[in-house]
Design an enzyme around this catalytic site. Structure first.
Site, short mmCIF file in Angstrom:
data_model
loop_
_atom_site.label_atom_id
_atom_site.label_comp_id
_atom_site.label_asym_id
_atom_site.label_seq_id
_atom_site.Cartn_x
_atom_site.Cartn_y
_atom_site.Cartn_z
N GLU A 44 15.22 -28.66 -3.49
CA GLU A 44 14.88 -29.91 -2.81
C GLU A 44 15.82 -30.19 -1.65
O GLU A 44 16.49 -31.22 -1.59
CB GLU A 44 14.90 -31.08 -3.80
CG GLU A 44 13.87 -30.92 -4.90
CD GLU A 44 13.74 -32.14 -5.82
OE1 GLU A 44 12.69 -32.33 -6.40
OE2 GLU A 44 14.73 -32.89 -5.95
N GLU B 17 7.92 -27.44 -9.66
CA GLU B 17 8.25 -28.59 -10.52
C GLU B 17 7.09 -29.56 -10.50
O GLU B 17 6.58 -29.90 -9.42
CB GLU B 17 9.49 -29.34 -10.01
CG GLU B 17 10.80 -28.69 -10.32
CD GLU B 17 11.99 -29.56 -9.91
OE1 GLU B 17 11.93 -30.79 -10.03
OE2 GLU B 17 12.98 -28.96 -9.46
C1 BGP Z 1 13.78 -33.16 -9.31
C2 BGP Z 1 14.95 -32.26 -9.59
C3 BGP Z 1 15.11 -31.85 -11.01
C4 BGP Z 1 14.56 -32.81 -12.02
C5 BGP Z 1 13.34 -33.59 -11.60
C6 BGP Z 1 12.95 -34.73 -12.49
O1 BGP Z 1 14.03 -33.95 -8.22
O2 BGP Z 1 14.87 -31.09 -8.82
O3 BGP Z 1 16.41 -31.41 -11.19
O4 BGP Z 1 15.42 -33.37 -12.86
O5 BGP Z 1 13.45 -34.06 -10.32
O6 BGP Z 1 13.73 -35.86 -12.21
P1 BGP Z 1 14.48 -36.66 -13.34
O7 BGP Z 1 15.30 -35.67 -14.06
O8 BGP Z 1 15.30 -37.68 -12.63
O9 BGP Z 1 13.42 -37.26 -14.18
#
Ligand code: BGP
Length: 470
Positions: free
Chosen positions: A176, A368
């Site tokens: 990201e 993701e």
């Molecule tokens: C993305 C990241 C991840 C992940 C995901 C979910 O932005 O790349 O590392 O964690 O988000 O977010 P969260 O963990 O805050 O629910």
């Protein structure tokens, strides 16, 4: 005949710092992630200067993947994973970031991990830097503010590309990368000092990362021409609040700030719009002439991206904002929301795939996607996560529509947090994404025992039918 290609990369995604634990074992150094304490819904995670006694740091044990990866990979194999996305924890390889020699024990850990995956014919997909900057690089050099980081990152890439040349084909340079504009502290520990111009610092750091990414892509392909080196962005799908042209322009401009990165990584140069924007803000990037050759020669082979929710842009000044992954948006009255306030919008994923493919014409990888939700264990030890199945089913449907009806080239899908792990945004455990439940709570209690949720069997069928039986 299925809609998706027969070699479609079904799998799951995690990041080292959110699942491995073992934060100081086998010579590992401290990373920025190791200094983040817990937050909570809507509370920013606190970042401490060194480890403070009495504070709870969720990454230190996380879900203990470091010691349990064999059992966990066996479960991934049982689901039929074709690939598994994880990151290499930079500080396992270079504990301080600027060390002369890599840490052999750290290198060995990933040898074993990749061997275990390959044993089941699971293709490793590796994020080189996933919010895990060596803390020493932060205190000594100011993290990515400093140009020195380009060389340290290059050295790190060379060590892992050489070592895993025969084991890993898919790489992504920075997780990201565009999040740097939204949050510089959590992803890479950049603190803006009093008197520093926030935007100048951030765009300079971004230039360093873009140059480092390009150099890595070039280096990787020289080491193994079969490497597929990708970029990775958070894709925010912005809608305009109304058909008022001012709102439409706001949505366009919101997207521009994210394409700033992908334009460079895919096309090999800053867009005219980006250069005009920098000039308008009075930001003169400090660059070296060779940077521009590097950017040209280091374009990516594919785009990996995360998609959780869509956003709404408005021209109104006094709008009320709601949550979302990393950014705030005007509430969308047409969409339901997760318990964490993130909108649920499968169509936004289809739009993301269309927008990216129309713009760049390179293969896309959904690395993701998922629903963070609290799971309840029934008295007989089951987890009936039909809400998660519903979310994933509708998003996979959107991927299939983008492929089958819109002609987009999608190479894979790795839902986030295939095994429960620490939330990046809040540090919570109870915000769960997995097909596999892990017995651990927000305070670090629990046996760490794993168990299959209902979504486990569902995803297994989905993979076995190449996405036809969902
Ligand atoms: C993305 C990241 C991840 C992940 C995901 C979910 O932005 O790349 O590392 O964690 O988000 O977010 P969260 O963990 O805050 O629910």
């Amino acid at each position: 005949m299925s809609t998706l290609k027969s070699d479609f990369l079904w799998g799951g995604a995690v990041a080292a710092n959110q699942c491995e634990g073992a934060y100081d074992e086998d010579g590992k150094g401290l990373s920025t992630a190791d200094l983040l304490t817990t937050g909570g819904r809507g509370i920013a995670r606190e970042y401490t200067n060194g480890i403070e006694v009495g504070k709870y740091y969720p990454s230190h044990t996380a879900v203990d993947f470091y010691h349990r990866y064999k059992d966990d990979i066996a479960l991934f194999a049982e689901m039929g994973f074709k690939c598994f996305r994880t990151s290499i924890n930079w500080t396992r390889i270079f504990p301080n970031g600027d060390d002369e020699q890599p840490n052999e024990k750290g290198l060995q850990f990933y040898d074993h991990l990749f061997d275990e995956l390959l044993k089941y014919h699971i293709e490793p997909v590796v994020t080189i830097s996933h919010y895990e900057t060596p803390y020493h690089l932060v205190t000594r050099y100011g993290s990515w503010k400093s140009r020195r980081l380009i060389d340290f990152y290059q050295k790190y890439c060379e060590a892992i590309f050489q070592r895993y040349r025969e084991k890993v084909r898919y790489w992504m340079t920075f997780n990201e990368i565009n999040v740097l504009l939204l949050n510089a502290v959590m992803p890479c520990g950049i603190r803006i000092k009093a008197g520093e111009d926030y935007e100048k610092v951030i765009y300079q750091a971004a230039h360093h990362q873009l140059t480092a990414s390009a150099r890595a892509a070039k280096l990787g392909r020289a080491i193994n021409p079969d490497f597929k080196i990708g970029m990775m962005m958070l894709y925010p799908t912005f809608y305009a609040e109304t058909c008022n042209p001012a709102d439409q322009l706001a949505a366009l401009q919101a997207m521009d700030s994210h394409y700033y990165f992908s334009d460079v990584q895919v096309r090999g140069e800053y867009s005219t719009k980006a250069l005009v924007m920098l000039a308008r803000k009075g930001i003169a990037l400090e660059t070296e002439p060779s940077d521009f050759d590097d950017l040209k020669n280091g374009t990516v082979d594919f785009i990996g991206f995360s998609y959780y929710n869509s956003n709404v842009a408005t021209s109104r000044k006094e709008a009320a904002f709601t949550g979302g992954n990393m950014l705030n948006s005007v509430k969308n009255p047409f969409l339901p929301e997760s318990a964490w306030g993130w909108s649920i919008d499968p169509t936004g994923l289809r739009i993301a795939l269309n927008n990216l493919y129309d713009r760049y014409r390179v293969p896309l990888f959904v690395v993701e996607n998922g629903l963070g939700a609290e799971d309840i264990i029934t008295p007989d030890g089951q987890i009936h996560d039909d809400y998660r199945i519903d979310y994933l089913r509708r998003h996979i449907q959107a991927v299939k529509q983008a492929v089958g009806e819109d002609g987009v080239d999608v190479i894979g899908y790795t839902p986030w947090g295939c095994i429960d792990l620490i939330s990046a945004g809040t540090g919570e455990m109870k915000k769960r994404y997995g097909f596999i439940y892990v017995d651990r709570d927000d305070k670090g209690n629990g046996t760490l025992k794993r168990c299959r949720k209902d979504s486990f069997e569902w995803y297994k069928k989905c993979i076995a039918s190449n996405g036809e039986e969902i």
